[in-house]
Design an enzyme around this catalytic site. Sequence first.
Site, mmCIF file in Angstrom:
data_model
loop_
_atom_site.group_PDB
_atom_site.id
_atom_site.type_symbol
_atom_site.label_atom_id
_atom_site.label_comp_id
_atom_site.label_asym_id
_atom_site.label_seq_id
_atom_site.Cartn_x
_atom_site.Cartn_y
_atom_site.Cartn_z
ATOM 1 N N MET A 30 1.045 -0.745 -0.387
ATOM 2 C CA MET A 30 0.021 -0.073 -0.040
ATOM 3 C C MET A 30 0.989 0.984 0.032
ATOM 4 O O MET A 30 0.424 2.606 0.596
ATOM 5 C CB MET A 30 -1.048 0.059 1.268
ATOM 6 C CG MET A 30 -1.911 -1.332 1.358
ATOM 7 S SD MET A 30 -3.410 -0.984 2.099
ATOM 8 C CE MET A 30 -3.199 -0.687 3.908
ATOM 9 N N GLY A 36 10.996 -3.142 5.762
ATOM 10 C CA GLY A 36 10.114 -4.748 5.491
ATOM 11 C C GLY A 36 10.028 -4.584 4.147
ATOM 12 O O GLY A 36 9.552 -5.629 3.567
ATOM 13 N N HIS A 37 9.334 -3.570 3.854
ATOM 14 C CA HIS A 37 9.100 -3.565 1.347
ATOM 15 C C HIS A 37 10.146 -4.200 1.488
ATOM 16 O O HIS A 37 10.120 -4.489 0.364
ATOM 17 C CB HIS A 37 7.752 -2.340 1.489
ATOM 18 C CG HIS A 37 6.588 -2.108 2.243
ATOM 19 N ND1 HIS A 37 6.352 -0.812 2.874
ATOM 20 C CD2 HIS A 37 5.439 -2.543 2.336
ATOM 21 C CE1 HIS A 37 5.670 -0.854 3.079
ATOM 22 N NE2 HIS A 37 4.991 -1.942 3.022
ATOM 23 N N GLY A 147 4.768 -10.416 4.060
ATOM 24 C CA GLY A 147 5.803 -9.993 5.557
ATOM 25 C C GLY A 147 5.491 -11.165 6.534
ATOM 26 O O GLY A 147 4.210 -11.496 6.501
ATOM 27 N N GLN A 148 6.121 -11.674 7.771
ATOM 28 C CA GLN A 148 5.822 -12.220 7.995
ATOM 29 C C GLN A 148 4.634 -11.443 9.589
ATOM 30 O O GLN A 148 3.957 -11.996 10.361
ATOM 31 C CB GLN A 148 6.490 -13.038 9.201
ATOM 32 C CG GLN A 148 5.871 -14.246 10.330
ATOM 33 C CD GLN A 148 6.774 -14.328 11.785
ATOM 34 O OE1 GLN A 148 8.076 -15.185 10.534
ATOM 35 N NE2 GLN A 148 7.087 -14.650 12.972
ATOM 36 N N GLN A 153 -2.906 -12.700 8.150
ATOM 37 C CA GLN A 153 -2.495 -11.921 6.780
ATOM 38 C C GLN A 153 -2.405 -12.934 5.707
ATOM 39 O O GLN A 153 -2.171 -13.524 4.353
ATOM 40 C CB GLN A 153 -2.028 -10.532 6.196
ATOM 41 C CG GLN A 153 -2.293 -10.813 4.451
ATOM 42 C CD GLN A 153 -1.798 -8.610 4.544
ATOM 43 O OE1 GLN A 153 -2.971 -8.168 4.848
ATOM 44 N NE2 GLN A 153 -0.774 -8.744 3.963
ATOM 45 N N SER A 185 6.737 -1.042 10.401
ATOM 46 C CA SER A 185 5.560 -0.885 9.498
ATOM 47 C C SER A 185 5.001 0.591 9.343
ATOM 48 O O SER A 185 5.803 1.897 10.204
ATOM 49 C CB SER A 185 4.279 -1.205 10.908
ATOM 50 O OG SER A 185 3.039 -0.623 10.893
HETATM 51 O O1 PAF Z 1 0.176 -5.863 3.520
HETATM 52 C C1 PAF Z 1 -0.275 -5.067 2.359
HETATM 53 O O2 PAF Z 1 0.287 -3.728 2.513
HETATM 54 C C2 PAF Z 1 -1.951 -4.724 2.321
HETATM 55 O O3 PAF Z 1 -2.718 -5.447 3.044
HETATM 56 C C3 PAF Z 1 -1.861 -5.402 1.225
HETATM 57 C C4 PAF Z 1 -1.778 -7.113 0.787
HETATM 58 C C5 PAF Z 1 -0.848 -5.115 -0.033
HETATM 59 C C6 PAF Z 1 -3.404 -5.898 0.124
HETATM 60 O O4 PAF Z 1 -4.239 -4.309 0.297
#
Ligand code: PAF
Length: 286
Positions: A30, A36-37, A147-148, A153, A185
């Site tokens: 998002m 993390g990303h 991610g863990q 999710q 986060s």
């Molecule tokens: O983890 C996230 O950032 C969101 O839940 C995702 C998987 C991109 C879905 O919008």
Amino acid sequence: MRVIHSVRSLHIWRRTQESLDIQVGFVPTMGALHAGHLSLIHRARKQCGIVVVSIFVNPLQFGPAEDLGRYPRSFIADRRLCREAGVDLVFAPRPDEFYPSDFQTTVMVNRLTRRWEGEARPTHFQGVTTVVTKLFTVVRPHVVYFGQKDYQQSLVVNQLIRDFNWDMRMIRCPTIRESDGLAVSSRNRYLPANQRTQAGLLSRALGLGVDAIKNGECRVRTIQSKMQKMLGKASDVHVEYLAVCDANTLEPLTQVQGTVVLLGAIRLGNVRLIDNRLAHCPRKIR
Ligand code: PAF
């Protein structure tokens, strides 16, 4: 690096890749990209010939009283980070094209979404599974990276992949942490300085639970009260849940058996933080 905003252009791009026998790795995000990303992107870069990142703040996964309006948006910086990380394509769909006014389909994973985040945020997972289904449908990746940090999710999306027999595999990557253990986060930036110091306690409490299990403690009540006691030290922390669950089903346990996940959610003022740790019970219960 290409940036595509329309679904039609993405379909055209994807068709041109089809004849090349190359693995497409996909990191859905998002935006407001952080370490993390980037760890997911780096992993994808190592393992796949093509790396796609999506940037889309998905309105469907925010409840009416949640932070959709103030969710951090930093497209220019995100694009630069993607370019530097060697991403091939950024897909940033326009909200009104992705969800036109007559959009009416939702996708729902049932059992795994009942508890924990699903209970605290009743429409959240339906929003996640719906957007992920749309993203997977247009990107058609071979490997997807999650991610863990968002453990529930990752299980829910894995279930979705299995239930729909999609020909893709998920890689769950380790949580990236700040020096005091706080899981990285996008929402950490909302923490005021005085509460930031208390935020690290969540990961310390979960770590204490893991240590207790490693030392042979199998009674979940005892493990929970140790974790609760640590969080009780912080005046501003409100504990939403601290659970010890089966790592695959997320059902709560009374005795630790096999691989378990310790899940925690706290509120610090207006900010909600979640974290988790996996642990393995070293001895068999008779
Ligand atoms: O983890 C996230 O950032 C969101 O839940 C995702 C998987 C991109 C879905 O919008």
